[in-house]
Design an enzyme around this catalytic site. Sequence first.
Site, PDB file in Angstrom:
ATOM      1  N   ARG A 237       0.992  -1.082   0.027  1.00  8.95           N
ATOM      2  CA  ARG A 237       0.003   0.250   0.109  1.00  8.95           C
ATOM      3  C   ARG A 237       0.891   1.230  -0.062  1.00  8.95           C
ATOM      4  O   ARG A 237       2.003   1.650   1.145  1.00  8.95           O
ATOM      5  CB  ARG A 237      -0.941   0.221   0.985  1.00  8.95           C
ATOM      6  CG  ARG A 237      -1.927  -1.082   1.115  1.00  8.95           C
ATOM      7  CD  ARG A 237      -2.815  -0.605   0.287  1.00  8.95           C
ATOM      8  NE  ARG A 237      -4.603  -1.986  -0.160  1.00  8.95           N
ATOM      9  CZ  ARG A 237      -4.357  -2.269  -1.292  1.00  8.95           C
ATOM     10  NH1 ARG A 237      -2.963  -2.588  -1.484  1.00  8.95           N
ATOM     11  NH2 ARG A 237      -5.259  -2.505  -1.188  1.00  8.95           N
ATOM     12  N   GLU A 266      -2.750   7.740  -5.682  1.00  7.17           N
ATOM     13  CA  GLU A 266      -2.765   6.980  -6.689  1.00  7.17           C
ATOM     14  C   GLU A 266      -3.400   8.045  -8.796  1.00  7.17           C
ATOM     15  O   GLU A 266      -3.685   7.535  -9.464  1.00  7.17           O
ATOM     16  CB  GLU A 266      -2.595   6.260  -6.900  1.00  7.17           C
ATOM     17  CG  GLU A 266      -2.410   4.500  -6.107  1.00  7.17           C
ATOM     18  CD  GLU A 266      -1.921   3.664  -5.741  1.00  7.17           C
ATOM     19  OE1 GLU A 266      -3.321   3.415  -6.386  1.00  7.17           O
ATOM     20  OE2 GLU A 266      -1.611   2.605  -5.306  1.00  7.17           O
ATOM     21  N   HIS A 293      -0.028  -0.185  -9.575  1.00  5.63           N
ATOM     22  CA  HIS A 293      -0.959  -0.775  -9.172  1.00  5.63           C
ATOM     23  C   HIS A 293      -1.625  -1.971 -10.022  1.00  5.63           C
ATOM     24  O   HIS A 293      -2.418  -2.776  -9.822  1.00  5.63           O
ATOM     25  CB  HIS A 293      -1.962  -0.164  -8.662  1.00  5.63           C
ATOM     26  CG  HIS A 293      -2.095  -0.607  -6.925  1.00  5.63           C
ATOM     27  ND1 HIS A 293      -3.273  -0.303  -6.235  1.00  5.63           N
ATOM     28  CD2 HIS A 293      -2.179  -2.415  -6.433  1.00  5.63           C
ATOM     29  CE1 HIS A 293      -3.134  -0.817  -5.027  1.00  5.63           C
ATOM     30  NE2 HIS A 293      -3.024  -2.052  -5.019  1.00  5.63           N
TER      31      HIS A 293
END
Length: 317
Positions: A237, A266, A293
């Site tokens: 994370r 993000e 990601h």
Amino acid sequence: MNTNNATNKGLVLIADEMHLSLMPMLENLGYEPDYQPKIARAEIIEKLNYYVGLIIRSKTFVDAELLQNAHQLKFIGRAGAGLDLIDIEYVESKSIALFAANEGNRVAVAEHVLGMTLCLMNNILIADREVRNGVWQREKNRGYELMGKTVGIIGYGNNGSETAKRFKAFGCKILAFDKFKKDFSDEIVEESAMERIFEEADILSLHIPLTSDSNKWVNAEFLSKFSKNILLINAARGEIVPLKDLAESIENGKVRGACLDVLENEKLQKLTDEQKVVFEKLTTSERVIFTPHIAGWTFESYVKINEVLIEKISSLG
């Protein structure tokens, strides 16, 4: 949505993009899937009283507000590993079963971590770019071997243990720290205190969830404790590693390279002014590799996640 033709077990709302194999899998268990990947939060709140199940990915924050009308809800399925978007305590207080597909993408994450590491250590992205531009520099792009390196893994669950196998296959020594596990040393990994990882690690790979304890944990002070200048990998994370502190640690040499599949923020079009400055500094560094990601985002894991969820949902009977 047809609320009059529910199967014996009831309706399941699928509130995010999922591999379509999920629908027949749910039907085989006796549920009626209602696939609405574009459904808005307000509509979920309004209609959730019709459903016995809710399946989400990462766009839906599950809290008391979302569940205010969930009078029939028996389970929530998270198509992925992280539960940081779910108020677990509240869900459990409502006697709603909570399932995550932690096992579904562990191979994908492990392979991605290894791929990023090899790319960075061997200057593959830099060399590729140079050759495409007519530049042929061998000495400048001399790389490092994984063989014989010590890898520190924080978090020895599904992703951490699978990643350890990949590094072990390359001849690495694996040290792992997990605050929730004990006595897990075997032929692949040595259970370790953080002090030993600080002393011996060449590479640090993070495989922990985002919690109040892990948020901003791997900061400049943390990174300064390593005896060696390390390579840092974050496929967990983004909030665990403050980018400002990472940029500082790269600049002073304590971090000699970073592989980042996740970021603090993000939403790149919504960075704060401070975040923009730090992000732009990191994007200009040849010692940093980014991916959006996607460490657990393979075609195979897309289906495996469904299979894991269905197996767990089937335990409800």
